[in-house]
Scaffold this motif. Structure first.
Motif, PDB file in Angstrom:
ATOM      1  N   THR A   7       0.816  -1.211   0.000  1.00  0.00           N
ATOM      2  CA  THR A   7       0.000   0.000   0.000  1.00  0.00           C
ATOM      3  C   THR A   7       0.855   1.269   0.000  1.00  0.00           C
ATOM      4  O   THR A   7       0.343   2.360  -0.196  1.00  0.00           O
ATOM      5  CB  THR A   7      -0.951   0.026   1.219  1.00  0.00           C
ATOM      6  OG1 THR A   7      -0.167  -0.043   2.414  1.00  0.00           O
ATOM      7  CG2 THR A   7      -1.924  -1.134   1.168  1.00  0.00           C
ATOM      8  N   VAL A   8       2.163   1.120   0.189  1.00  0.00           N
ATOM      9  CA  VAL A   8       3.059   2.278   0.191  1.00  0.00           C
ATOM     10  C   VAL A   8       3.588   2.567  -1.210  1.00  0.00           C
ATOM     11  O   VAL A   8       3.494   3.688  -1.703  1.00  0.00           O
ATOM     12  CB  VAL A   8       4.214   2.082   1.195  1.00  0.00           C
ATOM     13  CG1 VAL A   8       5.211   3.222   1.107  1.00  0.00           C
ATOM     14  CG2 VAL A   8       3.674   1.942   2.608  1.00  0.00           C
ATOM     15  N   CYS A   9       4.138   1.533  -1.874  1.00  0.00           N
ATOM     16  CA  CYS A   9       4.800   1.777  -3.162  1.00  0.00           C
ATOM     17  C   CYS A   9       4.125   1.107  -4.353  1.00  0.00           C
ATOM     18  O   CYS A   9       4.468   1.394  -5.497  1.00  0.00           O
ATOM     19  CB  CYS A   9       6.264   1.362  -3.094  1.00  0.00           C
ATOM     20  SG  CYS A   9       6.521  -0.434  -3.072  1.00  0.00           S
ATOM     21  N   GLY A  10       3.198   0.172  -4.098  1.00  0.00           N
ATOM     22  CA  GLY A  10       2.489  -0.479  -5.185  1.00  0.00           C
ATOM     23  C   GLY A  10       3.134  -1.750  -5.710  1.00  0.00           C
ATOM     24  O   GLY A  10       2.632  -2.371  -6.643  1.00  0.00           O
ATOM     25  N   ASP A  21      15.185 -13.244  -4.538  1.00  0.00           N
ATOM     26  CA  ASP A  21      16.324 -12.403  -4.156  1.00  0.00           C
ATOM     27  C   ASP A  21      16.364 -12.161  -2.644  1.00  0.00           C
ATOM     28  O   ASP A  21      17.398 -11.816  -2.088  1.00  0.00           O
ATOM     29  CB  ASP A  21      16.276 -11.057  -4.877  1.00  0.00           C
ATOM     30  CG  ASP A  21      16.528 -11.198  -6.375  1.00  0.00           C
ATOM     31  OD1 ASP A  21      17.068 -12.251  -6.803  1.00  0.00           O
ATOM     32  OD2 ASP A  21      16.187 -10.258  -7.119  1.00  0.00           O
ATOM     33  N   ASN A  22      15.210 -12.361  -1.994  1.00  0.00           N
ATOM     34  CA  ASN A  22      15.113 -12.137  -0.554  1.00  0.00           C
ATOM     35  C   ASN A  22      14.703 -13.396   0.205  1.00  0.00           C
ATOM     36  O   ASN A  22      14.131 -13.326   1.295  1.00  0.00           O
ATOM     37  CB  ASN A  22      14.148 -10.987  -0.275  1.00  0.00           C
ATOM     38  CG  ASN A  22      14.701  -9.679  -0.795  1.00  0.00           C
ATOM     39  OD1 ASN A  22      15.726  -9.206  -0.327  1.00  0.00           O
ATOM     40  ND2 ASN A  22      14.053  -9.105  -1.786  1.00  0.00           N
ATOM     41  N   CYS A  39       9.065  -5.457   2.116  1.00  0.00           N
ATOM     42  CA  CYS A  39       8.874  -5.143   0.706  1.00  0.00           C
ATOM     43  C   CYS A  39      10.239  -4.877   0.074  1.00  0.00           C
ATOM     44  O   CYS A  39      10.993  -4.037   0.565  1.00  0.00           O
ATOM     45  CB  CYS A  39       7.979  -3.913   0.558  1.00  0.00           C
ATOM     46  SG  CYS A  39       7.774  -3.377  -1.160  1.00  0.00           S
ATOM     47  N   PRO A  40      10.562  -5.585  -1.002  1.00  0.00           N
ATOM     48  CA  PRO A  40      11.867  -5.399  -1.635  1.00  0.00           C
ATOM     49  C   PRO A  40      12.018  -4.041  -2.312  1.00  0.00           C
ATOM     50  O   PRO A  40      13.126  -3.605  -2.606  1.00  0.00           O
ATOM     51  CB  PRO A  40      11.949  -6.529  -2.658  1.00  0.00           C
ATOM     52  CG  PRO A  40      10.549  -6.927  -2.911  1.00  0.00           C
ATOM     53  CD  PRO A  40       9.785  -6.626  -1.660  1.00  0.00           C
ATOM     54  N   GLU A  41      10.925  -3.360  -2.512  1.00  0.00           N
ATOM     55  CA  GLU A  41      10.945  -2.064  -3.194  1.00  0.00           C
ATOM     56  C   GLU A  41      11.119  -0.901  -2.210  1.00  0.00           C
ATOM     57  O   GLU A  41      11.921  -0.017  -2.437  1.00  0.00           O
ATOM     58  CB  GLU A  41       9.633  -1.919  -3.966  1.00  0.00           C
ATOM     59  CG  GLU A  41       9.615  -1.069  -5.190  1.00  0.00           C
ATOM     60  CD  GLU A  41      10.638  -1.378  -6.261  1.00  0.00           C
ATOM     61  OE1 GLU A  41      11.106  -0.407  -6.844  1.00  0.00           O
ATOM     62  OE2 GLU A  41      10.960  -2.549  -6.539  1.00  0.00           O
ATOM     63  N   CYS A  42      10.367  -0.917  -1.100  1.00  0.00           N
ATOM     64  CA  CYS A  42      10.404   0.244  -0.195  1.00  0.00           C
ATOM     65  C   CYS A  42      10.736  -0.090   1.257  1.00  0.00           C
ATOM     66  O   CYS A  42      10.919   0.808   2.068  1.00  0.00           O
ATOM     67  CB  CYS A  42       9.092   1.023  -0.269  1.00  0.00           C
ATOM     68  SG  CYS A  42       7.672   0.168   0.453  1.00  0.00           S
ATOM     69  N   GLY A  43      10.777  -1.399   1.616  1.00  0.00           N
ATOM     70  CA  GLY A  43      11.235  -1.788   2.939  1.00  0.00           C
ATOM     71  C   GLY A  43      10.205  -1.844   4.050  1.00  0.00           C
ATOM     72  O   GLY A  43      10.565  -2.064   5.202  1.00  0.00           O
ATOM     73  N   VAL A  44       8.912  -1.660   3.736  1.00  0.00           N
ATOM     74  CA  VAL A  44       7.904  -1.763   4.795  1.00  0.00           C
ATOM     75  C   VAL A  44       7.597  -3.232   5.081  1.00  0.00           C
ATOM     76  O   VAL A  44       7.865  -4.110   4.269  1.00  0.00           O
ATOM     77  CB  VAL A  44       6.604  -0.995   4.439  1.00  0.00           C
ATOM     78  CG1 VAL A  44       6.876   0.481   4.287  1.00  0.00           C
ATOM     79  CG2 VAL A  44       5.931  -1.561   3.205  1.00  0.00           C
TER      80      VAL A  44
END
Length: 52
Positions: A7-10, A21-22, A39-44
């Motif tokens: 919900t933060v970065c989509g 990768d994680n 989240c691998p994109e924004c870290g939440v």
């Protein structure tokens, strides 16, 4: 299996692809991802994802 969206970065978690990768293998349901995964994109954390 259902997809989940951050919900933060989509960024979309697709169980068929996983997040290798994680450390999340393809075929892993969202519910089965370790609680410390982020989240691998924004870290939440997982709590910021909702069912798509």
């Amino acid at each position: 299996m259902k997809k989940y969206v951050c919900t933060v970065c989509g960024w979309v978690y697709d169980p068929e692809q996983g997040d290798p990768d994680n450390g999340v293998k393809p075929g892993t349901a969202f519910e089965d991802i370790p609680e410390d995964w982020v989240c691998p994109e924004c870290g939440v954390d997982k709590s910021m994802f909702e069912e798509q």
